[in-house]
Design a protein around this motif. Sequence first.
Motif, mmCIF file in Angstrom:
data_model
loop_
_atom_site.group_PDB
_atom_site.id
_atom_site.type_symbol
_atom_site.label_atom_id
_atom_site.label_comp_id
_atom_site.label_asym_id
_atom_site.label_seq_id
_atom_site.Cartn_x
_atom_site.Cartn_y
_atom_site.Cartn_z
ATOM 1 N N ALA A 80 -0.765 -1.557 2.165
ATOM 2 C CA ALA A 80 -0.886 -0.104 2.064
ATOM 3 C C ALA A 80 -2.307 0.341 2.369
ATOM 4 C CB ALA A 80 -0.469 0.365 0.674
ATOM 5 N N GLU A 122 1.995 12.879 -3.258
ATOM 6 C CA GLU A 122 3.004 11.815 -3.327
ATOM 7 C C GLU A 122 3.119 11.365 -4.776
ATOM 8 O OE1 GLU A 122 5.654 10.472 -2.576
ATOM 9 O OE2 GLU A 122 5.253 9.339 -0.733
ATOM 10 N N SER A 162 5.110 7.473 2.960
ATOM 11 C CA SER A 162 4.061 8.478 2.766
ATOM 12 C C SER A 162 3.386 8.820 4.085
ATOM 13 C CB SER A 162 3.027 7.955 1.775
ATOM 14 O OG SER A 162 3.624 7.530 0.577
ATOM 15 N N ILE A 193 2.811 5.108 -4.383
ATOM 16 C CA ILE A 193 2.499 4.417 -3.132
ATOM 17 C C ILE A 193 2.837 2.941 -3.290
ATOM 18 C CG2 ILE A 193 0.726 3.862 -1.417
ATOM 19 C CD1 ILE A 193 1.148 6.852 -1.704
ATOM 20 N N GLY A 247 3.215 2.280 1.580
ATOM 21 C CA GLY A 247 2.612 3.435 2.249
ATOM 22 C C GLY A 247 3.412 3.934 3.429
ATOM 23 N N THR A 265 -0.402 3.959 -7.537
ATOM 24 C CA THR A 265 -0.313 3.033 -6.404
ATOM 25 C C THR A 265 -0.236 1.602 -6.910
ATOM 26 O OG1 THR A 265 -1.383 2.220 -4.392
ATOM 27 C CG2 THR A 265 -2.837 2.924 -6.171
ATOM 28 N N LEU A 292 -6.837 8.275 0.421
ATOM 29 C CA LEU A 292 -5.880 8.320 -0.681
ATOM 30 C C LEU A 292 -6.630 8.302 -2.007
ATOM 31 C CD1 LEU A 292 -2.990 8.065 -1.906
ATOM 32 C CD2 LEU A 292 -3.273 5.573 -1.704
#
Length: 210
Positions: free
Chosen positions: A160, A123, A132, A126, A129, A154, A171
């Motif tokens: 998230a 990805e 994703s 983020i 989220g 992120t 992640l």
Amino acid sequence: MDTLKKTFAKKLLDIKAIKLQPNDPFTWASGWKSPFYCDNRATLSFPDLRNFVKLQLVHTVMAHFPEAEAVAGVATGAIAQGALVADELNMPFVYVRSKAKDHGMGNLIEGVLPAGSKVVVVEDLISTGGSSLKAVEALRQAGYEVVGMVASYTYGFPVAAKAFADAGVELQTLTDYDHVVEQALATGYIAESDVELLHEWRKDPANFKK
């Protein structure tokens, strides 16, 4: 890892891929007002940085998800990055659309993987989220095993973190909000007085008002 996060944060700031405007907030597609805007896709325009991102994502996959057998990119932002990572790892690649095509084959996942493949998802960014994890769910519904996700950046929103935990998805990111703000302050891109406002925004971005 902290060294990488600082280094990549500075590189993003250097190419102006990250814009901090505490006094003139951006409007996201969600309608949220944000003093912070990140466009990781800008890295694709700079060969040295593009290669840096590719190799760092590859190293992250190898370190955290060595069992991965295939790569999936999340459309549209991570299609290019995902393909670069898959090429470096010599793995099969697919990308996942935000919704199925409304013509032709009506595909949601573009490309073909061996049945039951262990997939690492790539990805670019983020936020909450949501998009994703929709891609993760699509891959799982298609019979693949998602072993984790790597991303360039992120925002680190609590919503998230909870969503990824609930979905059982690990992640790993190259950098994040905290390191970008730290580097922006260190280089004089923002003032000390801006930091409190930025932190207040991240606590409740949906209701942020300048």
